[in-house]
Scaffold this motif. Sequence first.
Motif, PDB file in Angstrom:
ATOM      1  N   GLU A   1      -8.631   2.650  -4.124  1.00  0.00           N
ATOM      2  CA  GLU A   1      -8.697   1.659  -3.060  1.00  0.00           C
ATOM      3  C   GLU A   1      -8.279   0.303  -3.616  1.00  0.00           C
ATOM      4  OE1 GLU A   1     -12.751   2.242  -2.055  1.00  0.00           O
ATOM      5  OE2 GLU A   1     -13.524   0.877  -3.584  1.00  0.00           O
ATOM      6  N   ASP A   2      -8.069  -0.656  -2.721  1.00  0.00           N
ATOM      7  CA  ASP A   2      -7.729  -1.987  -3.200  1.00  0.00           C
ATOM      8  C   ASP A   2      -8.988  -2.704  -3.670  1.00  0.00           C
ATOM      9  OD1 ASP A   2      -8.972  -3.412  -0.994  1.00  0.00           O
ATOM     10  OD2 ASP A   2      -7.212  -2.970   0.219  1.00  0.00           O
TER      11      ASP A   2
ATOM     12  N   ALA B   1       0.832  -1.212   0.000  1.00  0.00           N
ATOM     13  CA  ALA B   1       0.000   0.000   0.000  1.00  0.00           C
ATOM     14  C   ALA B   1       0.860   1.253   0.000  1.00  0.00           C
ATOM     15  CB  ALA B   1      -0.933  -0.020   1.210  1.00  0.00           C
ATOM     16  N   ALA B   2       1.919   1.251   0.802  1.00  0.00           N
ATOM     17  CA  ALA B   2       2.804   2.413   0.863  1.00  0.00           C
ATOM     18  C   ALA B   2       3.533   2.625  -0.464  1.00  0.00           C
ATOM     19  CB  ALA B   2       3.806   2.240   1.997  1.00  0.00           C
ATOM     20  N   TYR B   3       3.889   1.530  -1.125  1.00  0.00           N
ATOM     21  CA  TYR B   3       4.614   1.616  -2.392  1.00  0.00           C
ATOM     22  C   TYR B   3       3.781   2.307  -3.466  1.00  0.00           C
ATOM     23  CZ  TYR B   3       7.231   0.116  -6.522  1.00  0.00           C
ATOM     24  OH  TYR B   3       7.940   0.087  -7.701  1.00  0.00           O
TER      25      TYR B   3
ATOM     26  N   ASP C   1     -12.549  -1.310 -14.945  1.00  0.00           N
ATOM     27  CA  ASP C   1     -11.117  -1.541 -15.173  1.00  0.00           C
ATOM     28  C   ASP C   1     -10.462  -1.679 -13.805  1.00  0.00           C
ATOM     29  OD1 ASP C   1      -8.423  -1.501 -15.772  1.00  0.00           O
ATOM     30  OD2 ASP C   1      -8.546   0.195 -17.157  1.00  0.00           O
ATOM     31  N   LEU C   2     -10.030  -2.906 -13.474  1.00  0.00           N
ATOM     32  CA  LEU C   2      -9.330  -3.153 -12.216  1.00  0.00           C
ATOM     33  C   LEU C   2      -7.844  -2.902 -12.421  1.00  0.00           C
ATOM     34  CD1 LEU C   2     -11.045  -6.460 -11.006  1.00  0.00           C
ATOM     35  CD2 LEU C   2     -11.645  -4.104 -10.429  1.00  0.00           C
ATOM     36  N   GLY C   3      -7.295  -1.969 -11.655  1.00  0.00           N
ATOM     37  CA  GLY C   3      -5.909  -1.550 -11.874  1.00  0.00           C
ATOM     38  C   GLY C   3      -5.841  -0.579 -13.035  1.00  0.00           C
TER      39      GLY C   3
ATOM     40  N   GLY D   1     -13.395   2.829 -12.764  1.00  0.00           N
ATOM     41  CA  GLY D   1     -11.992   2.473 -12.649  1.00  0.00           C
ATOM     42  C   GLY D   1     -11.576   2.351 -11.198  1.00  0.00           C
ATOM     43  N   VAL D   2     -10.685   1.406 -10.919  1.00  0.00           N
ATOM     44  CA  VAL D   2     -10.207   1.156  -9.555  1.00  0.00           C
ATOM     45  C   VAL D   2      -8.687   1.025  -9.588  1.00  0.00           C
ATOM     46  CG1 VAL D   2     -10.389  -0.308  -7.512  1.00  0.00           C
ATOM     47  CG2 VAL D   2     -12.300  -0.194  -9.149  1.00  0.00           C
TER      48      VAL D   2
END
Length: 205
Positions: free
Chosen positions: A95-96, A8-10, A51-53, A72-73
């Motif tokens: 978000e994830d 998450a930090a990356y 669209d995931l990612g 979109g995510v």
Amino acid sequence: MPTEAVIAAYYATTYRGACADFYPKDRSRRWRAFWRSLWFIPYVYHRDIVDLGCGGGHMLSALCRFARSGTGVDLSENSIAFARRSFPEQRFFAEDIEAFAKRELRFDFVFSSELLEHLRSPVMFMETLRAITRPNAVVYLSAPDAGHRATPQNLAAWPDICPPEHLQWFNETNLTMLFKQYGFIPLRRHKTTQPAHSVFFRRVG
């Protein structure tokens, strides 16, 4: 294997140097997305798509020339900031995918390019697909292909192995097995010269 916190930090606010008014190779990404989107017309025409990612939203925007609605995510907050500013006609979530699945939104088509290899667990990905797709929905997936003839025999020399970004890899056999376990059957596969999957699955039931 990095922890969820490290991942998450990356990606959170510095990934690829993007910000609300900048995204690397923006112009060429728009052009490539425009032409690539033509392949998908039969699958997205007048349908609700996600669209995931999604990164900066380029592909989603191109697909939405034909779709009924687009979402979109992406985990990268700076990428989503760019997408929201550049493509306000679509909706975006920073978000994830596990959190996104809890929104209880449903789609007819899922576009997922170069996301699966970034996740710690394929289970999260597949459970998300089951949660967000309607019966007979189509999923398009591109990801590194560990079984491709162009993949180095010495996997340690393969540039696609690069934690904390790329964390898992599949060949055609075990990728198909994974999708079948969650009720998705192969629909179409594109042959590629690069070591990458380019495949459509359909949800059954």
